[in-house]
Design an enzyme around this catalytic site. Structure first.
Site, mmCIF file in Angstrom:
data_model
loop_
_atom_site.group_PDB
_atom_site.id
_atom_site.type_symbol
_atom_site.label_atom_id
_atom_site.label_comp_id
_atom_site.label_asym_id
_atom_site.label_seq_id
_atom_site.Cartn_x
_atom_site.Cartn_y
_atom_site.Cartn_z
ATOM 1 N N HIS A 64 54.604 29.550 68.546
ATOM 2 C CA HIS A 64 55.850 29.323 67.913
ATOM 3 C C HIS A 64 57.124 28.720 68.623
ATOM 4 O O HIS A 64 56.843 28.643 69.823
ATOM 5 C CB HIS A 64 56.203 30.929 67.529
ATOM 6 C CG HIS A 64 55.920 31.307 66.238
ATOM 7 N ND1 HIS A 64 55.959 30.674 65.005
ATOM 8 C CD2 HIS A 64 54.876 32.474 65.883
ATOM 9 C CE1 HIS A 64 55.317 31.558 64.130
ATOM 10 N NE2 HIS A 64 54.684 32.435 64.602
ATOM 11 N N CYS A 111 50.829 28.976 63.733
ATOM 12 C CA CYS A 111 50.675 30.424 63.409
ATOM 13 C C CYS A 111 50.366 30.417 61.914
ATOM 14 O O CYS A 111 49.184 30.169 61.539
ATOM 15 C CB CYS A 111 51.826 31.287 63.792
ATOM 16 S SG CYS A 111 51.436 32.848 63.682
#
Ligand code: GLN
Length: 243
Positions: free
Chosen positions: A194, A94
């Protein structure tokens, strides 16, 4: 055998337990009798990143991404670019993934110039892209399905000829529009996924380890592990996300 692992910015880029990926790498190596030496590289410290076998960078909010910019451009940028060109294996999540591209312009219009190691850029948008998602890695990334969790405002667009890590089956991925997820370049794996990415996706974890070991030792066969519990979790999420 041994892998030297660098955890870059553990002090600022560590959302949703991204750090668990380091534990998973270490554990899956350990079960095979392979050593792992983990070095943390926080703000303010320098290292020659090409000396590592595998680099991990987690995710962060816009605030943290802006906070680390000055440090990034004090030498880590060039060091990271040369490690990437040298073929060091790298997993970036990310905000850490966005950092490998040219820039990130936040939804408020603030521009973070990043390291430009790979030709892509990211622009913030509303609403945020949030939720559990599913993608399939491309052949160059092992071809496994990956179940993940994404939460980003940035829409990432890959430059011409730049390969994605995989293709979205359910969810948003890079931008919610072109079906791509993440980036794959040399031995770099960039993704929006994540948290416990590697524990939930053991095939992907082993592909990453194999990439790092093959670069260091010429070839690498990883002994199979009993992944029954991990695969049960993985398969349950695939089932839920595929409908
Ligand atoms: N701040 C970035 C975005 O919102 C990255 C977020 C993250 O790492 N979760 O796009």
């Amino acid at each position: 055998m041994e892998l030297k692992i660098c955890h870059m910015y553990p002090d600022v880029l560590n959302l949703y337990g991204d750090r668990g990926n380091i534990l998973c790498l270490r554990q899956r190596l350990g079960w095979r009798g392979i050593e792992a030496e983990v070095t943390e590289l926080p703000i303010g410290e320098q290292a020659s990143l090409a000396d590592f076998d595998l680099i991990f960078i987690g995710g962060g909010q816009d605030f943290e991404q802006e906070a680390l910019l000055a440090d990034l451009h004090r030498g880590k940028d060039a060091s990271l670019r040369s490690a990437i060109e040298d073929g060091v294996a790298l997993l970036a999540i990310c905000g850490g993934y966005q950092m490998l591209g040219n820039y990130y312009e936040t939804a408020e219009g603030k521009r973070c110039d990043f390291i430009g190691a790979i030709d892509f850029h990211t622009v913030g948008s509303e609403p945020r892209m949030i939720g559990n998602y599913l993608f399939r890695c491309g052949d160059k990334s092992g071809g496994s399905t990956v179940v993940g969790f994404e939460n980003h405002s940035g829409k990432t667009r890959l430059g011409p000829g730049v390969e994605p890590l995989g293709w979205v089956i359910s969810g948003h991925g890079n931008n919610g529009e072109d079906g791509t997820e993440g980036v794959r370049y040399r031995n770099v794996f960039g993704t929006y996924s994540h948290g416990p990415l590697l524990p939930k996706n053991p095939a992907f974890c082993d592909f990453l380890l194999q990439t790092a070991l093959a670069r260091k030792y010429g070839s690498a066969e990883l002994a199979p592990l009993d992944d029954a519990a991990e695969l049960a979790a993985h398969d349950e999420m695939v089932k839920r996300l595929q409908v």
